[in-house]
Design a protein around this motif. Sequence first.
Motif, PDB file in Angstrom:
ATOM      1  N   ALA A 153      -9.244   1.956 -21.567  1.00 34.29           N
ATOM      2  CA  ALA A 153     -10.573   1.309 -21.369  1.00 34.29           C
ATOM      3  C   ALA A 153     -10.877   1.264 -19.890  1.00 34.29           C
ATOM      4  O   ALA A 153     -12.220   1.107 -19.731  1.00 34.29           O
ATOM      5  N   LEU A 154      -9.684   1.758 -19.293  1.00 33.43           N
ATOM      6  CA  LEU A 154     -10.415   2.015 -17.656  1.00 33.43           C
ATOM      7  C   LEU A 154      -9.249   2.744 -16.888  1.00 33.43           C
ATOM      8  O   LEU A 154      -8.376   3.139 -17.658  1.00 33.43           O
ATOM      9  N   ARG A 155      -9.704   3.057 -15.687  1.00 30.86           N
ATOM     10  CA  ARG A 155      -8.525   3.974 -14.762  1.00 30.86           C
ATOM     11  C   ARG A 155      -8.157   2.728 -13.609  1.00 30.86           C
ATOM     12  O   ARG A 155      -8.819   2.159 -13.239  1.00 30.86           O
ATOM     13  N   VAL A 156      -6.691   2.728 -13.334  1.00 30.49           N
ATOM     14  CA  VAL A 156      -6.193   1.771 -12.395  1.00 30.49           C
ATOM     15  C   VAL A 156      -4.887   2.544 -11.800  1.00 30.49           C
ATOM     16  O   VAL A 156      -4.357   3.312 -12.385  1.00 30.49           O
ATOM     17  N   THR A 157      -4.684   1.840 -10.658  1.00 28.46           N
ATOM     18  CA  THR A 157      -3.407   2.121  -9.743  1.00 28.46           C
ATOM     19  C   THR A 157      -3.204   1.085  -9.163  1.00 28.46           C
ATOM     20  O   THR A 157      -4.242   0.149  -8.821  1.00 28.46           O
ATOM     21  N   GLU A 158      -2.040   0.930  -8.612  1.00 34.37           N
ATOM     22  CA  GLU A 158      -1.766  -0.253  -7.642  1.00 34.37           C
ATOM     23  C   GLU A 158      -0.909   0.603  -6.345  1.00 34.37           C
ATOM     24  O   GLU A 158       0.086   1.273  -6.805  1.00 34.37           O
ATOM     25  N   LEU A 159      -1.171   0.051  -5.075  1.00 31.01           N
ATOM     26  CA  LEU A 159      -0.748   0.551  -4.155  1.00 31.01           C
ATOM     27  C   LEU A 159       0.166  -0.570  -3.475  1.00 31.01           C
ATOM     28  O   LEU A 159      -0.401  -1.674  -3.120  1.00 31.01           O
ATOM     29  N   ARG A 160       1.467  -0.375  -3.448  1.00 32.63           N
ATOM     30  CA  ARG A 160       2.379  -1.576  -3.158  1.00 32.63           C
ATOM     31  C   ARG A 160       2.657  -1.424  -1.482  1.00 32.63           C
ATOM     32  O   ARG A 160       3.499  -0.107  -1.167  1.00 32.63           O
ATOM     33  N   SER A 161       2.819  -2.448  -0.835  1.00 27.85           N
ATOM     34  CA  SER A 161       3.296  -2.221   0.649  1.00 27.85           C
ATOM     35  C   SER A 161       4.303  -3.489   0.659  1.00 27.85           C
ATOM     36  O   SER A 161       4.291  -4.397  -0.007  1.00 27.85           O
ATOM     37  N   SER A 162       4.898  -3.165   1.776  1.00 25.34           N
ATOM     38  CA  SER A 162       5.774  -4.295   2.389  1.00 25.34           C
ATOM     39  C   SER A 162       4.878  -5.037   3.295  1.00 25.34           C
ATOM     40  O   SER A 162       3.678  -5.008   3.331  1.00 25.34           O
ATOM     41  N   ASP A 163       5.673  -6.183   4.004  1.00 24.95           N
ATOM     42  CA  ASP A 163       4.802  -6.815   4.994  1.00 24.95           C
ATOM     43  C   ASP A 163       3.871  -6.105   6.011  1.00 24.95           C
ATOM     44  O   ASP A 163       4.477  -5.237   6.598  1.00 24.95           O
ATOM     45  N   TYR A 164       2.752  -6.656   6.077  1.00 28.42           N
ATOM     46  CA  TYR A 164       1.734  -5.714   6.980  1.00 28.42           C
ATOM     47  C   TYR A 164       2.044  -6.096   8.418  1.00 28.42           C
ATOM     48  O   TYR A 164       2.574  -7.213   8.871  1.00 28.42           O
ATOM     49  N   PHE A 165       1.683  -5.173   9.211  1.00 24.02           N
ATOM     50  CA  PHE A 165       1.375  -5.252  10.722  1.00 24.02           C
ATOM     51  C   PHE A 165       0.276  -4.114  11.172  1.00 24.02           C
ATOM     52  O   PHE A 165      -0.165  -3.510  10.421  1.00 24.02           O
ATOM     53  N   GLY A 166      -0.098  -4.520  12.275  1.00 20.92           N
ATOM     54  CA  GLY A 166      -1.113  -3.687  12.805  1.00 20.92           C
ATOM     55  C   GLY A 166      -2.436  -4.202  13.289  1.00 20.92           C
ATOM     56  O   GLY A 166      -2.481  -5.498  13.338  1.00 20.92           O
ATOM     57  N   PRO A 167      -3.529  -3.723  13.930  1.00 26.10           N
ATOM     58  CA  PRO A 167      -4.837  -4.037  14.109  1.00 26.10           C
ATOM     59  C   PRO A 167      -5.537  -4.848  13.137  1.00 26.10           C
ATOM     60  O   PRO A 167      -5.510  -4.066  11.909  1.00 26.10           O
ATOM     61  N   GLY A 168      -6.238  -5.726  13.223  1.00 26.02           N
ATOM     62  CA  GLY A 168      -7.255  -6.288  12.377  1.00 26.02           C
ATOM     63  C   GLY A 168      -6.779  -7.368  11.443  1.00 26.02           C
ATOM     64  O   GLY A 168      -7.479  -7.574  10.566  1.00 26.02           O
ATOM     65  N   THR A 169      -5.503  -7.508  11.310  1.00 20.92           N
ATOM     66  CA  THR A 169      -4.731  -8.370  10.371  1.00 20.92           C
ATOM     67  C   THR A 169      -5.503  -9.842  10.714  1.00 20.92           C
ATOM     68  O   THR A 169      -5.814 -10.295  11.729  1.00 20.92           O
TER      69      THR A 169
END
Length: 328
Positions: A153-169
């Motif tokens: 029915a569609l194309r999908v993916t999931e990108l999994r990260s741990s806890d974020y850090f960095g500019p712009g959060t």
Amino acid sequence: MSHHLVLGAGGVGRSTTTELVALGHTVTVASRSGRVTERPWEALHPDAVEVVRVDAGDASAVRALARGATSIVNAVNPPSYLTWDTDWPPVAAATLAAAEATGAGLVIIGNLYGYGRVDGPMHEGDPMRPAGHKGALRADMWHQALARHEAGALRVTELRSSDYFGPGTTPRTSYLNDIVVDALLAGRPPFVPVGRPDAPHSWTYVPDVGRLAALVATRDDGWGRPWHVPTAPARTFEEAAADVARLAGVKARRVRTLPRPIGTAAGLVVPFMREVRETRHQFERPFVLDSDLTQRTFDLAPTPWEEALAVTIAARRHAKLATTAAAL
């Protein structure tokens, strides 16, 4: 050149947009407010991005925005940690319906909650064994999306990260930024409300999320499975705090933690402390993301830890100066 729809204008949404523009594509960025003050893509191409206001849970509105788009990147971050059960389902349903109706590939920005309590580094093939309702919610979102992909029915993916850090959060989306970096820059000891300061923990740099999201959204070989965002080797809160102090040239301070029994008791009267009970294992024992498969498949490496931390420190200092100047 192709066109893409990015839902969410937080750190990940802006980073993904910037990376897509850098690759030569155009983007519609949709957020709840329709206001985006930080627009790093304008330094690359000021006319490549349109910013609009939309409720990501409005299926017809999302479908209309997705017409003609090659991909939909779901980088939505519900405003309250306390209302995931009501905030996430309409967004998940709306993005799935839009992807199915328009043929746009769906890139879901995910997390590691679905793995639950783990005994070793997490890999994409590990089973989903959520430890609470938030993890179960995210696992169900992925399973529903994957089932529709497998049905054609569609194309999908999931990108999994741990806890974020960095500019712009955005505020309250980064333990490392809010609890460690900001505290040390202000001359205070970091205070961790849940967990142990000596537990190894993976920290994912926000620009690395955007880099992978843009790459997967514009290729044909990433659909139908999850991927772990390239992430530097794990660091404990104590190690991260020492690194921040050294790189920032500020006094090193001991990381303080809230004793577990007090945190449990606080959950009886403080809704936030009650909600984090199901995820506190992530900070009480090793919580390590393995991103080797993604790195090999897409020839990507995480931004080196100290380089990412130095950029984060500079960004937090600049933000503080801007806030102070605006108040004068």
